[in-house]
Structures are given as C-alpha cells and as structure tokens.
Motif scaffolding. Structure first.
Motif, PDB file in Angstrom:
ATOM      1  N   LYS A   3      -3.816 -13.139  98.857  1.00  0.00           N
ATOM      2  CA  LYS A   3      -2.994 -12.276 100.223  1.00  0.00           C
ATOM      3  C   LYS A   3      -2.508 -12.952 101.435  1.00  0.00           C
ATOM      4  N   VAL A   4      -1.606 -13.009 102.286  1.00  0.00           N
ATOM      5  CA  VAL A   4      -2.078 -13.501 103.849  1.00  0.00           C
ATOM      6  C   VAL A   4      -0.949 -12.881 104.609  1.00  0.00           C
ATOM      7  N   LYS A   5      -1.219 -12.333 105.821  1.00  0.00           N
ATOM      8  CA  LYS A   5      -0.583 -11.787 106.798  1.00  0.00           C
ATOM      9  C   LYS A   5       0.644 -12.889 107.201  1.00  0.00           C
ATOM     10  N   GLN A  26       3.425  -8.996 105.125  1.00  0.00           N
ATOM     11  CA  GLN A  26       2.099  -9.488 104.301  1.00  0.00           C
ATOM     12  C   GLN A  26       2.659 -10.147 103.025  1.00  0.00           C
ATOM     13  N   GLY A  27       2.053 -10.802 102.770  1.00  0.00           N
ATOM     14  CA  GLY A  27       2.484 -11.297 101.670  1.00  0.00           C
ATOM     15  C   GLY A  27       2.045 -12.297 100.400  1.00  0.00           C
ATOM     16  N   ASN A  28       1.736 -13.195  99.829  1.00  0.00           N
ATOM     17  CA  ASN A  28       1.221 -13.896  98.692  1.00  0.00           C
ATOM     18  C   ASN A  28       1.508 -15.640  98.983  1.00  0.00           C
ATOM     19  N   LEU A  29       0.201 -16.372  99.190  1.00  0.00           N
ATOM     20  CA  LEU A  29       0.374 -17.331  99.106  1.00  0.00           C
ATOM     21  C   LEU A  29      -0.893 -18.689  97.734  1.00  0.00           C
ATOM     22  N   ARG A 109      -2.960 -21.254 108.093  1.00  0.00           N
ATOM     23  CA  ARG A 109      -1.668 -22.513 108.453  1.00  0.00           C
ATOM     24  C   ARG A 109      -0.219 -22.030 109.072  1.00  0.00           C
ATOM     25  N   GLU A 110       0.575 -22.879 109.844  1.00  0.00           N
ATOM     26  CA  GLU A 110       1.134 -22.809 110.475  1.00  0.00           C
ATOM     27  C   GLU A 110       2.693 -23.736 109.636  1.00  0.00           C
ATOM     28  N   PHE A 133       0.519 -18.286 108.819  1.00  0.00           N
ATOM     29  CA  PHE A 133       0.079 -18.060 107.151  1.00  0.00           C
ATOM     30  C   PHE A 133      -1.712 -17.446 107.810  1.00  0.00           C
ATOM     31  N   THR A 134      -1.799 -16.778 107.879  1.00  0.00           N
ATOM     32  CA  THR A 134      -3.301 -15.893 108.331  1.00  0.00           C
ATOM     33  C   THR A 134      -4.141 -15.585 106.924  1.00  0.00           C
TER      34      THR A 134
END
Length: 134
Positions: A3-5, A26-29, A109-110, A133-134
């Motif tokens: 899960k990432v912001k 909010q998302g998934n990586l 990550r950017e 992505f945090t």
C-alpha cells in the motif's frame, strides 16, 4: 503488493500558458521481475495503472472503452498514445526527454517523466509529471 500514498504533480506548458495540477491518492505498488506496477483511483473514481520499466513507462487512465487514455514513454523515441473521450478517438504521439525512477532518502520512490505530446506534426504541449510513492 504494498500500500502506498501517491503524490501526483503534472505541469503542462501550451504556448505561453502553463498550468500545474496536484493530486493525492492511496494505491498499491508491486515490484517484480524488473517491473514496478502501480494502481490507484484518481479522484476516488478513475482507475489508473502505471507500468514502470527502465526508460519505459506506460500509463493507462480509465477502463471504459469509450473513455480512457493510454500514454507510452520510451526515452528518445516517438511513441503512439491514445485518448478516447465519449467514443471519439484521438491518436497522439509522445517524445520523451527523460524518465527517472529512483529511491529517495526517506524510503519513498519518485518517478519523473518529461515529454512532448503531438497530434500529427503539431505540438500540443510540453509535460512534466512527478509521482512520489510513500
């Protein structure tokens, strides 16, 4: 899957005008076999999927066959892109100046992409997209 912001910033320059958009979601990586996949809902309703490989990124926004966009970026190459709105298709091309995908000191990550978008021979605009992505 993690899960990432997601902090999204897009800067568009068209002629003498420029505009900057900022969004959060909010998302998934998922990170596997040389590819990173990110998925999230833009504005809590529009699905966005991003496939990131070295110097090669595909962004697909929307899933409805009558309303979606797909952008493809490869550094130094002119790539076909597509926008479909209310069933009408606009074929475009991107020329990508750079793609940078890197870890930051804070553990996030950017992804940075700078590209030009064309309709045939005509330049639509210059774009810079940054996703964190945090």
């Amino acid at each position: 899957m993690t899960k990432v912001k997601i902090d999204f910033t897009s800067r568009i320059i068209q002629g003498k005008e420029s505009e900057t958009f900022k969004k959060q979601a909010q998302g998934n990586l998922t990170d596997s076999e040389g590819a990173v996949r990110v998925s999230y809902l833009e504005d809590n309703q529009i699905p966005v999927k991003i496939l990131i490989r070295e110097n090669n990124v595909i962004i697909r926004r929307g899933t409805d066959k009558n309303n979606y966009s797909q952008l493809h970026f490869i550094v130094g190459e002119r790539m076909n892109c597509r926008y479909i709105a209310q069933g009408y298709q606009m074929d475009l091309q991107s020329t990508t100046k750079f793609i940078k995908f890197f870890p930051k000191n804070d553990g996030s990550r950017e992804l940075q992409i700078e590209y030009d978008l064309y309709s045939g021979l005509y330049l639509i605009g210059n774009y810079t997209v940054t996703l964190i992505f945090t």
